[in-house]
Design a protein around this motif. Structure first.
Motif, PDB file in Angstrom:
ATOM      1  N   ARG A  67      -3.478  13.415  -1.469  1.00 56.37           N
ATOM      2  CA  ARG A  67      -3.176  12.230  -2.281  1.00 56.37           C
ATOM      3  C   ARG A  67      -3.165  10.979  -1.403  1.00 56.37           C
ATOM      4  NH1 ARG A  67      -0.744  11.547  -7.269  1.00 56.37           N
ATOM      5  NH2 ARG A  67      -1.030   9.372  -7.874  1.00 56.37           N
ATOM      6  N   ILE A  68      -2.659  11.108  -0.182  1.00 60.28           N
ATOM      7  CA  ILE A  68      -2.664   9.964   0.727  1.00 60.28           C
ATOM      8  C   ILE A  68      -4.087   9.583   1.093  1.00 60.28           C
ATOM      9  CG2 ILE A  68      -2.012   9.200   3.048  1.00 60.28           C
ATOM     10  CD1 ILE A  68       0.543  10.836   2.743  1.00 60.28           C
ATOM     11  N   VAL A  69      -4.934  10.586   1.338  1.00 56.51           N
ATOM     12  CA  VAL A  69      -6.345  10.317   1.644  1.00 56.51           C
ATOM     13  C   VAL A  69      -7.025   9.647   0.455  1.00 56.51           C
ATOM     14  CG1 VAL A  69      -8.571  11.385   2.159  1.00 56.51           C
ATOM     15  CG2 VAL A  69      -6.506  12.183   3.327  1.00 56.51           C
ATOM     16  N   ASP A  70      -6.669  10.084  -0.757  1.00 60.09           N
ATOM     17  CA  ASP A  70      -7.280   9.519  -1.965  1.00 60.09           C
ATOM     18  C   ASP A  70      -6.934   8.048  -2.163  1.00 60.09           C
ATOM     19  OD1 ASP A  70      -8.423  11.942  -2.533  1.00 60.09           O
ATOM     20  OD2 ASP A  70      -6.910  12.553  -4.003  1.00 60.09           O
ATOM     21  N   LEU A  71      -5.894   7.578  -1.500  1.00 61.84           N
ATOM     22  CA  LEU A  71      -5.492   6.179  -1.658  1.00 61.84           C
ATOM     23  C   LEU A  71      -6.536   5.221  -1.126  1.00 61.84           C
ATOM     24  CD1 LEU A  71      -1.707   6.440  -0.705  1.00 61.84           C
ATOM     25  CD2 LEU A  71      -2.655   6.047  -2.979  1.00 61.84           C
ATOM     26  N   VAL A  72      -7.454   5.697  -0.262  1.00 63.73           N
ATOM     27  CA  VAL A  72      -8.507   4.824   0.261  1.00 63.73           C
ATOM     28  C   VAL A  72      -9.846   5.102  -0.411  1.00 63.73           C
ATOM     29  CG1 VAL A  72      -7.347   4.640   2.484  1.00 63.73           C
ATOM     30  CG2 VAL A  72      -9.093   6.387   2.166  1.00 63.73           C
ATOM     31  N   LEU A 159      -5.351   8.408   9.195  1.00 68.00           N
ATOM     32  CA  LEU A 159      -4.905   8.901   7.893  1.00 68.00           C
ATOM     33  C   LEU A 159      -4.227  10.259   8.017  1.00 68.00           C
ATOM     34  CD1 LEU A 159      -7.657   8.023   5.257  1.00 68.00           C
ATOM     35  CD2 LEU A 159      -5.296   7.225   5.337  1.00 68.00           C
ATOM     36  N   ARG A 160      -4.814  11.142   8.842  1.00 67.05           N
ATOM     37  CA  ARG A 160      -4.191  12.461   9.038  1.00 67.05           C
ATOM     38  C   ARG A 160      -2.819  12.323   9.673  1.00 67.05           C
ATOM     39  NH1 ARG A 160      -9.400  13.862  10.935  1.00 67.05           N
ATOM     40  NH2 ARG A 160      -8.623  13.805  13.094  1.00 67.05           N
ATOM     41  N   ASP A 161      -2.709  11.440  10.672  1.00 70.58           N
ATOM     42  CA  ASP A 161      -1.420  11.236  11.336  1.00 70.58           C
ATOM     43  C   ASP A 161      -0.390  10.659  10.373  1.00 70.58           C
ATOM     44  OD1 ASP A 161      -2.545  12.186  13.628  1.00 70.58           O
ATOM     45  OD2 ASP A 161      -2.729  10.234  14.624  1.00 70.58           O
ATOM     46  N   LEU A 162      -0.822   9.721   9.539  1.00 74.11           N
ATOM     47  CA  LEU A 162       0.090   9.123   8.565  1.00 74.11           C
ATOM     48  C   LEU A 162       0.597  10.179   7.590  1.00 74.11           C
ATOM     49  CD1 LEU A 162       1.262   6.370   7.612  1.00 74.11           C
ATOM     50  CD2 LEU A 162      -0.681   6.210   6.050  1.00 74.11           C
ATOM     51  N   SER A 163      -0.296  11.062   7.164  1.00 78.66           N
ATOM     52  CA  SER A 163       0.091  12.139   6.258  1.00 78.66           C
ATOM     53  C   SER A 163       1.058  13.096   6.943  1.00 78.66           C
ATOM     54  CB  SER A 163      -1.155  12.907   5.789  1.00 78.66           C
ATOM     55  OG  SER A 163      -2.069  12.055   5.136  1.00 78.66           O
ATOM     56  N   ALA A 164       0.743  13.477   8.186  1.00 75.49           N
ATOM     57  CA  ALA A 164       1.599  14.415   8.920  1.00 75.49           C
ATOM     58  C   ALA A 164       2.984  13.825   9.149  1.00 75.49           C
ATOM     59  CB  ALA A 164       0.942  14.784  10.247  1.00 75.49           C
ATOM     60  N   THR A 227      11.305   6.769   2.784  1.00 75.91           N
ATOM     61  CA  THR A 227      10.865   7.016   4.164  1.00 75.91           C
ATOM     62  C   THR A 227       9.373   7.305   4.253  1.00 75.91           C
ATOM     63  OG1 THR A 227      11.273   9.415   4.079  1.00 75.91           O
ATOM     64  CG2 THR A 227      13.138   7.998   4.652  1.00 75.91           C
ATOM     65  N   ARG A 228       8.615   7.016   3.213  1.00 74.49           N
ATOM     66  CA  ARG A 228       7.171   7.289   3.222  1.00 74.49           C
ATOM     67  C   ARG A 228       6.490   6.529   4.362  1.00 74.49           C
ATOM     68  NH1 ARG A 228       6.374   4.633  -2.264  1.00 74.49           N
ATOM     69  NH2 ARG A 228       8.207   3.587  -1.445  1.00 74.49           N
ATOM     70  N   GLY A 229       5.657   7.257   5.101  1.00 77.45           N
ATOM     71  CA  GLY A 229       4.893   6.624   6.172  1.00 77.45           C
ATOM     72  C   GLY A 229       5.641   6.450   7.472  1.00 77.45           C
ATOM     73  N   LEU A 230       6.899   6.867   7.534  1.00 75.04           N
ATOM     74  CA  LEU A 230       7.679   6.741   8.770  1.00 75.04           C
ATOM     75  C   LEU A 230       7.687   8.068   9.515  1.00 75.04           C
ATOM     76  CD1 LEU A 230      10.793   4.801   7.408  1.00 75.04           C
ATOM     77  CD2 LEU A 230       8.699   3.863   8.415  1.00 75.04           C
ATOM     78  N   PHE A 231       7.882   8.008  10.823  1.00 76.23           N
ATOM     79  CA  PHE A 231       8.050   9.261  11.545  1.00 76.23           C
ATOM     80  C   PHE A 231       9.523   9.661  11.473  1.00 76.23           C
ATOM     81  CE2 PHE A 231       7.891   5.916  14.850  1.00 76.23           C
ATOM     82  CZ  PHE A 231       9.133   6.083  15.434  1.00 76.23           C
ATOM     83  N   PRO A 232       9.857  10.928  11.795  1.00 80.98           N
ATOM     84  CA  PRO A 232      11.198  11.452  11.504  1.00 80.98           C
ATOM     85  C   PRO A 232      12.359  10.625  12.041  1.00 80.98           C
ATOM     86  CG  PRO A 232       9.727  13.253  12.029  1.00 80.98           C
ATOM     87  CD  PRO A 232       8.945  11.993  12.263  1.00 80.98           C
ATOM     88  N   GLY A 233      12.253  10.116  13.271  1.00 76.76           N
ATOM     89  CA  GLY A 233      13.360   9.350  13.832  1.00 76.76           C
ATOM     90  C   GLY A 233      13.685   8.122  13.007  1.00 76.76           C
TER      91      GLY A 233
END
Length: 369
Positions: A67-72, A159-164, A227-233
């Protein structure tokens, strides 16, 4: 009266020797802004309902990534274009600098030959026309051109990193939420919160407005959507700010619904602010990587054209001040042009870390005039 000092650095190729790219330089800064805006927009566009569905197991991580990939989909090259532009700027700047450095070396060897662009041709000396790369339109550049290849590969990786990162953040918040839920039910102290804060956290407010005891998933669904798009910390920082807001609201005499609204407003503000910061950090780093990829391509092109020797090296160039502990020992190091540098937990070409502003410079080897 306090004196105000401001360092103005608008151009890429002046003010300092050795030259480096200031973070606010013209074309590259424009690419940074464009990429950061696109990344922030993608992160904000991840549907909150999709995050909730993932938390409750109604969709898989693969579905969320897709779904994140589909945003582009509407503009699949939105991330490629600023990376492509930065690559070309790196090529151009490197060609200009290389021409100067080669001419210095020719002068040292006593040669009257100089490399000149068409705009610089003179009649006083023997001159060789050396045109560096020109800026080309993204849409009219071949898909197999180095700049297009770099932009395509890196945009897919971003994009992959953002999704992960989004999935990792949700998993972290979910794990934290179940720990808080368990602590709330058993009375043990929550890590990072005092017993008083635990008793007045978001979970407490949820318990008061819900007809049944909320689970960790219920708590996570309130937090993770921010927290969408943020890394865990950074996601945990949003979570803590929400708990603190709920605690303050409860102490001021507000009821549970008031505390929940206060927590959600705070998490939304904090999440938006951190998403903007994260997008800018990614953008600065990726634009620097594209710039350095262009520099590397131009260095190799100079060797392939026979202008300098294959034994030529490249030098790591840092900024003139506030150099970090990772890059400081790299400054001035030289390696073969086709090789990479080694640093703490990494190798290759700049950037060595997020927000790195280093670059490389060709050290031409010319045996004789």
């Amino acid at each position: 009266m306090t004196a105000r000092v401001r360092l103005v650095e608008k151009r890429r190729l002046d003010n300092h020797r050795p030259e480096f790219r200031p973070t606010d330089s013209d074309k590259l800064y424009g690419s940074e802004v464009t990429l950061a805006t696109k990344l922030e927009g993608i992160a904000n566009a991840v549907p909150e309902a999709l995050v909730v569905d993932f938390i409750f197991g109604r969709v898989t991580g693969g579905s969320l990534t897709q779904r994140i990939v589909d945003l582009v989909t509407d503009d699949p090259t939105m991330l490629e274009r600023p990376l492509f532009a930065a690559f070309q700027v790196g090529e151009q700047d490197a060609a200009q600098q290389q021409r100067k450095d080669v001419n210095v070396r020719l002068r040292q060897l006593g040669s009257n030959v100089r490399l000149k662009s068409a705009a610089e041709m003179r009649k006083a000396l023997d001159e060789v026309l050396w045109e560096g790369p020109t800026i080309k339109s993204f849409d009219k550049t071949d898909l197999n051109a180095p700049a297009r290849i770099h932009a395509r590969i890196e945009s897919q990786r971003i994009l992959r990193d953002l999704s992960a990162d989004t999935i990792s953040s949700i998993d972290t918040i979910l794990a934290d939420s179940f720990r808080v839920s368990q602590t709330f039910q058993t009375g043990r102290t929550v890590t990072g919160l005092t017993p008083q804060q635990t008793a007045r956290s978001i979970l407490t407010a949820l318990s008061e407005v819900s007809p049944v005891q909320p689970t960790g998933a219920d708590l996570a669904s309130k937090v993770a959507v921010h927290t969408r798009g943020l890394f865990p910390g950074w996601a945990q920082a949003v979570e803590r700010s929400g708990n603190a807001a709920a605690y303050r609201a409860a102490r001021s005499g507000g009821d549970a619904e008031f505390a929940l609204r206060a927590a959600e407003r705070q998490m939304e503000r904090h999440g938006n602010r951190l998403r903007r910061s994260r997008a800018r950090m990614i953008s600065r780093t990726e634009i620097a990587a594209a710039q350095n990829a262009g520099i590397q391509a131009q260095q190799l092109a100079m060797i392939d054209a026979g202008v300098v020797s294959p034994e030529s090296q490249k030098e790591w160039i840092t900024g003139p001040f506030d150099v970090c502990q990772i890059c400081q020992p790299l400054g001035g190091q030289k390696v073969p042009t086709a090789s990479g540098f080694l640093w703490q937990n990494g190798s290759g070409n700049p950037p060595a870390h997020p927000n790195c502003r280093c670059k490389t410079r060709l050290v031409p080897t010319i045996g004789q005039a």
